[in-house]
Enzyme design. Structure first.
Site, mmCIF file in Angstrom:
data_model
loop_
_atom_site.group_PDB
_atom_site.id
_atom_site.type_symbol
_atom_site.label_atom_id
_atom_site.label_comp_id
_atom_site.label_asym_id
_atom_site.label_seq_id
_atom_site.Cartn_x
_atom_site.Cartn_y
_atom_site.Cartn_z
ATOM 1 N N GLY A 26 36.030 31.921 29.321
ATOM 2 C CA GLY A 26 35.070 32.996 29.505
ATOM 3 C C GLY A 26 35.738 34.352 29.563
ATOM 4 O O GLY A 26 35.293 35.321 28.941
ATOM 5 N N LYS A 27 36.831 34.444 30.315
ATOM 6 C CA LYS A 27 37.576 35.704 30.407
ATOM 7 C C LYS A 27 38.146 36.084 29.040
ATOM 8 O O LYS A 27 38.144 37.255 28.657
ATOM 9 C CB LYS A 27 38.702 35.584 31.426
ATOM 10 C CG LYS A 27 38.242 35.542 32.871
ATOM 11 C CD LYS A 27 39.434 35.500 33.805
ATOM 12 C CE LYS A 27 38.998 35.436 35.262
ATOM 13 N NZ LYS A 27 40.160 35.432 36.180
ATOM 14 N N ASP A 83 42.753 39.643 38.210
ATOM 15 C CA ASP A 83 42.317 38.776 39.293
ATOM 16 C C ASP A 83 40.973 39.331 39.709
ATOM 17 O O ASP A 83 40.839 40.542 39.946
ATOM 18 C CB ASP A 83 43.309 38.756 40.455
ATOM 19 C CG ASP A 83 43.123 37.502 41.309
ATOM 20 O OD1 ASP A 83 42.888 36.427 40.732
ATOM 21 O OD2 ASP A 83 43.199 37.590 42.537
ATOM 22 N N GLY A 170 30.983 31.288 35.785
ATOM 23 C CA GLY A 170 31.214 31.532 37.201
ATOM 24 C C GLY A 170 29.914 31.701 37.974
ATOM 25 O O GLY A 170 28.994 30.894 37.875
ATOM 26 N N LYS A 192 26.905 42.973 28.775
ATOM 27 C CA LYS A 192 27.833 42.644 29.853
ATOM 28 C C LYS A 192 29.195 43.281 29.607
ATOM 29 O O LYS A 192 29.814 43.835 30.532
ATOM 30 C CB LYS A 192 27.986 41.122 29.988
ATOM 31 C CG LYS A 192 28.886 40.714 31.151
ATOM 32 C CD LYS A 192 29.036 39.207 31.274
ATOM 33 C CE LYS A 192 29.921 38.856 32.461
ATOM 34 N NZ LYS A 192 30.192 37.406 32.566
ATOM 35 N N HIS A 197 32.338 44.564 35.741
ATOM 36 C CA HIS A 197 33.521 44.974 36.504
ATOM 37 C C HIS A 197 34.760 45.012 35.628
ATOM 38 O O HIS A 197 35.625 45.873 35.788
ATOM 39 C CB HIS A 197 33.730 44.041 37.699
ATOM 40 C CG HIS A 197 33.718 42.578 37.369
ATOM 41 N ND1 HIS A 197 32.741 41.972 36.599
ATOM 42 C CD2 HIS A 197 34.575 41.569 37.709
ATOM 43 C CE1 HIS A 197 33.001 40.683 36.477
ATOM 44 N NE2 HIS A 197 34.110 40.422 37.136
ATOM 45 N N ARG A 198 34.854 44.070 34.689
ATOM 46 C CA ARG A 198 36.001 44.063 33.784
ATOM 47 C C ARG A 198 35.938 45.246 32.827
ATOM 48 O O ARG A 198 36.959 45.848 32.507
ATOM 49 C CB ARG A 198 36.070 42.750 33.017
ATOM 50 C CG ARG A 198 36.397 41.562 33.897
ATOM 51 C CD ARG A 198 36.725 40.308 33.084
ATOM 52 N NE ARG A 198 36.953 39.207 34.005
ATOM 53 C CZ ARG A 198 36.014 38.374 34.429
ATOM 54 N NH1 ARG A 198 34.778 38.496 33.985
ATOM 55 N NH2 ARG A 198 36.292 37.411 35.281
#
Length: 213
Positions: A26-27, A83, A170, A192, A197-198
């Site tokens: 996903g990341k 992180d 998540g 998204k 946040h990313r």
């Protein structure tokens, strides 16, 4: 010329490839889409046979730096690590750095479903549902980089009692964004990638890369 194009051209001239210190699919999807806009090839560490390293620290920034230095030392390439996690106000910031293994801490399995189930159970009788996704990015140009670039982002929302949406990963189905009237899992990937946040942390990182160039 737009700010994005200016930043992208500067970065692309100095960084062609960056190792992503993560095996999270996903990341990888989210970061690859974001880095594509500035002409940098993002290589998942698994493709270069980089094993995962421990994340023993109590803070996001220490864990991100540990992962980035580990990947850079093995590959000899610049490395990026994040992180990130969900921080719930009523739980004093938990799950926090333990977001990916939150259920395991209570004897459960390591899975998104188990993590979400524990979170919902803990908030069953809690009126304060405020939460935010938090992300720290650490980029090192080499393993011993004395000036790693650090960026952070927060994405504010609330925890739902029942899941909504089928996208994301998540805690996304349980993370509601009042400003968008949708859960993170109901958002199109492009939305998204522009608001998360990313995304916030990455924009900050790109600006710092330009300043350091």
């Amino acid at each position: 010329m737009s700010e994005r194009n200016t930043i992208g051209g500067t970065i692309a001239s100095s960084l062609k490839q960056v190792v992503l210190a993560s095996n999270n699919a996903g990341k990888l999807r989210e970061f690859a889409a974001l880095f594509e806009t500035v002409g940098i090839e993002l290589i998942p560490q698994g493709r270069l046979n980089v094993p995962e390293t421990e994340e023993p620290h109590p803070t996001f920034v220490e864990n991100a730096l540990t992962k980035a230095r580990h990947a850079s030392k093995i590959t000899g390439l610049p490395a990026l690590a994040d992180d990130s996690g969900l921080c719930v106000v009523a739980l004093r910031g938990a799950p926090g750095v333990y977001s990916a293994r939150y259920a395991q801490l209570a004897g459960g399995e390591k899975s998104d479903a188990a993590n979400n189930a524990r979170l919902v159970e803990q908030l069953a009788n809690e009126p304060d549902r405020r939460a935010y996704y938090y992300c720290v990015l650490a980029l090192v140009r080499h393993a011993d980089d004395p000036e790693p670039l650090i960026a952070e982002g927060r994405w504010h929302g609330e925890v739902l009692g029942a899941p909504r949406g089928a996208n994301g990963f998540g805690y996304d189905p349980y993370f509601f964004l009042p400003s968008l009237d949708a859960s993170a899992a109901e958002l199109e990937p492009s939305v998204k990638n522009a608001t998360s946040h990313r995304a916030i942390a990455l924009r900050q990182l790109l600006t710092r890369l330009l300043e350091a160039a």
